[in-house]
Design a protein around this motif. Structure first.
Motif, PDB file in Angstrom:
ATOM      1  N   GLY A  51      -5.208  37.903  40.136  1.00  0.00           N
ATOM      2  CA  GLY A  51      -6.704  37.248  40.651  1.00  0.00           C
ATOM      3  C   GLY A  51      -6.751  37.251  42.014  1.00  0.00           C
ATOM      4  O   GLY A  51      -7.766  37.881  42.555  1.00  0.00           O
ATOM      5  N   ARG A  71      -9.797  39.476  43.903  1.00  0.00           N
ATOM      6  CA  ARG A  71     -10.553  38.827  44.849  1.00  0.00           C
ATOM      7  C   ARG A  71     -10.747  39.158  46.344  1.00  0.00           C
ATOM      8  O   ARG A  71     -11.621  39.118  46.927  1.00  0.00           O
ATOM      9  CB  ARG A  71     -10.548  37.213  44.379  1.00  0.00           C
ATOM     10  N   TYR A 104     -11.664  44.578  37.949  1.00  0.00           N
ATOM     11  CA  TYR A 104     -12.101  43.101  38.230  1.00  0.00           C
ATOM     12  C   TYR A 104     -12.582  43.162  39.657  1.00  0.00           C
ATOM     13  O   TYR A 104     -13.518  42.249  40.104  1.00  0.00           O
ATOM     14  CB  TYR A 104     -10.958  42.344  38.044  1.00  0.00           C
ATOM     15  N   LEU A 122      -5.765  40.370  35.062  1.00  0.00           N
ATOM     16  CA  LEU A 122      -6.234  39.147  35.241  1.00  0.00           C
ATOM     17  C   LEU A 122      -5.041  38.322  35.931  1.00  0.00           C
ATOM     18  O   LEU A 122      -5.539  37.488  36.794  1.00  0.00           O
ATOM     19  CB  LEU A 122      -6.697  38.489  34.046  1.00  0.00           C
TER      20      LEU A 122
END
Length: 273
Positions: free
Chosen positions: A28, A32, A123, A25
């Motif tokens: 990020g 992304r 993620y 996390l």
């Protein structure tokens, strides 16, 4: 080389799994960027680009409404809402299962050459699926508005449903990603089950007008309840009372299973790729 070995050997136990998920996390911007780059590369040479995501979804929904409306014995307007929202949610959830089977396979070069948290690849995959889900939902809502749908206060109940979707997406990709990396047959099994689930999940038909075996199969299908907690408030319907308890129970059980599997298998992941 020593860094890589130390990273692999240190990935033991539930605490290390939680630590990996937390560290992922923290990266990020990285995952992304990876997700957005993959989306752009997929549609780079296309005339309409990422708009194909929404267009293909709308085309499928409209064809279903035209040809299968009689299965629901409902008015065209209500059936359109039912299919548009249900199919978007179904695609997102099944996409996370199928993508999860490949999440570590497609990142084998990175996994073997860097010591980044493995959760980064999860993620990244979820971000890509979430972007697709958002486009599907926006396209569906636009069409629904054109056919008379108007939002109400109940739409706020979709917020916890989306949160549950994302929480489950993480353990789903972790669980299936590890199993599929170790056992190649998992991919084929998931593909087969996916085809069956589409017909046993109330997407092109409504559960309230089914009885007997069909209804029983739908009620024991976890996807029925996940879709229900999202679709019902969005289209102004009442959520089945058993749906939220089932969803929360399955979420807890799924996380327990994923952490157990990850604790046992994560440290050997690079050697299976």
């Amino acid at each position: 080389m020593s860094v890589r070995v130390h990273s692999v050997e240190s990935r033991k136990g539930p605490a290390s799994v939680i630590r990996d998920l937390r560290k992922g996390l923290d990266h990020g911007p990285l995952w992304r960027s990876f997700a957005w780059d993959e989306i752009q590369n997929r549609y780079r040479r296309s005339a309409v680009g990422i708009a194909w995501i929404g267009l293909s979804y709308l085309f499928f929904v409209l064809v279903i409404v035209i040809f299968f409306r009689g299965l629901a014995q409902a008015d065209s307007q209500g059936y359109l809402y039912h299919v548009a929202v249900g199919y978007a949610a179904f695609t997102f959830m099944m996409g996370n299962i199928t993508d999860g089977c490949e999440v570590f396979r497609t990142a084998r070069t990175w996994i073997k050459s860097t010591s980044l948290p493995y959760s980064i690849y999860i993620y990244k995959s979820i971000s890509r699926s979430l972007f697709t889900f958002a486009l599907h939902l926006v396209a569906g809502l636009v069409v629904m508005i054109c056919f008379g749908w108007r939002p109400s206060a109940s739409i706020l109940l979709t917020i916890p449903a989306i949160a549950i979707f994302l929480i489950n997406a993480v353990w789903v990709q972790l669980f299936f990603g590890l199993l599929a990396t170790r056992f190649n047959d998992i991919v084929h099994l998931v593909t087969t089950i996916t085809r069956v689930l589409f017909f046993t999940t109330p997407i092109i038909w409504t559960i309230d007008q089914r009885t007997g075996l069909v209804r029983d199969l739908a009620m024991i299908n976890p996807l029925t309840h996940f879709i229900e907690i999202f679709r019902a408030p969005l289209i102004g319907a009442t959520i089945m009372p058993q749906s939220w308890p089932i969803v929360l129970a399955l979420t807890a059980l799924g996380w327990v299973a994923a952490i157990i599997v990850a604790s046992a298998m994560t440290r050997r992941l690079p050697f299976w790729l």
